[in-house]
Scaffold this motif. Structure first.
Motif, PDB file in Angstrom:
ATOM      1  N   ALA A 202       1.477   3.873  -3.169  1.00 26.49           N
ATOM      2  CA  ALA A 202       1.070   5.260  -2.910  1.00 26.49           C
ATOM      3  C   ALA A 202       2.237   6.208  -3.174  1.00 26.49           C
ATOM      4  O   ALA A 202       2.063   7.272  -3.781  1.00 26.49           O
ATOM      5  CB  ALA A 202       0.560   5.408  -1.487  1.00 26.49           C
TER       6      ALA A 202
ATOM      7  N   ASN B  46      -2.874   6.888   0.494  1.00 23.07           N
ATOM      8  CA  ASN B  46      -2.911   5.536   1.051  1.00 23.07           C
ATOM      9  C   ASN B  46      -4.330   4.985   1.050  1.00 23.07           C
ATOM     10  O   ASN B  46      -4.543   3.804   0.801  1.00 23.07           O
ATOM     11  CB  ASN B  46      -2.343   5.520   2.466  1.00 23.07           C
ATOM     12  CG  ASN B  46      -0.835   5.525   2.501  1.00 23.07           C
ATOM     13  OD1 ASN B  46      -0.182   5.020   1.605  1.00 23.07           O
ATOM     14  ND2 ASN B  46      -0.278   6.115   3.542  1.00 23.07           N
TER      15      ASN B  46
ATOM     16  N   LYS C 151       0.836  -1.208   0.000  1.00 24.99           N
ATOM     17  CA  LYS C 151       0.000   0.000   0.000  1.00 24.99           C
ATOM     18  C   LYS C 151       0.869   1.255   0.000  1.00 24.99           C
ATOM     19  O   LYS C 151       0.685   2.158  -0.816  1.00 24.99           O
ATOM     20  CB  LYS C 151      -0.946  -0.008   1.201  1.00 24.99           C
ATOM     21  CG  LYS C 151      -1.823   1.228   1.302  1.00 24.99           C
ATOM     22  CD  LYS C 151      -2.709   1.175   2.525  1.00 24.99           C
ATOM     23  CE  LYS C 151      -1.877   1.423   3.745  1.00 24.99           C
ATOM     24  NZ  LYS C 151      -2.608   1.698   4.962  1.00 24.99           N
ATOM     25  N   THR C 152       1.838   1.314   0.893  1.00 21.77           N
ATOM     26  CA  THR C 152       2.715   2.479   0.997  1.00 21.77           C
ATOM     27  C   THR C 152       3.601   2.610  -0.233  1.00 21.77           C
ATOM     28  O   THR C 152       3.795   3.710  -0.754  1.00 21.77           O
ATOM     29  CB  THR C 152       3.588   2.369   2.261  1.00 21.77           C
ATOM     30  OG1 THR C 152       2.731   2.197   3.385  1.00 21.77           O
ATOM     31  CG2 THR C 152       4.438   3.597   2.456  1.00 21.77           C
TER      32      THR C 152
END
Length: 92
Positions: free
Chosen positions: A42, A49, A38-39
């Protein structure tokens, strides 16, 4: 108008080969320093996020061809990540 379309087709074939602009994929090799998927995505895409979390929840991200549902998954060297239809990432 016909010559304009022919010129566009010529440029597409020179730049993208046999694929058209709409089917082109962006492939980027990236290094992951232990970040969750996710990070990582992003940071690369500039999206929030929460947007990436929703994309994962909706099945829009695949790792090595398998849809992931765990936003804390940490990609490893050699993993290929597909984000949507056009962005492909490879962990190096």
């Amino acid at each position: 108008m016909e010559s304009k379309n022919a010129a566009i087709k010529l440029v597409e074939s020179l730049v993208f080969g046999n694929e058209s602009f709409n089917n082109a994929k962006v492939v980027r090799e990236i290094v992951n320093n232990g970040q969750s998927i996710k990070t990582l995505i992003a940071d690369i895409t500039g999206q929030s996020n929460s947007h990436i979390f929703q994309l994962i929840k909706d099945g829009g991200i695949k790792v090595n061809g398998n849809t992931i549902s765990n936003h804390t998954f940490v990609p490893e060297i050699g993993d290929e990540i597909s984000v949507g239809k056009k962005l492909k990432l490879k962990i190096v």
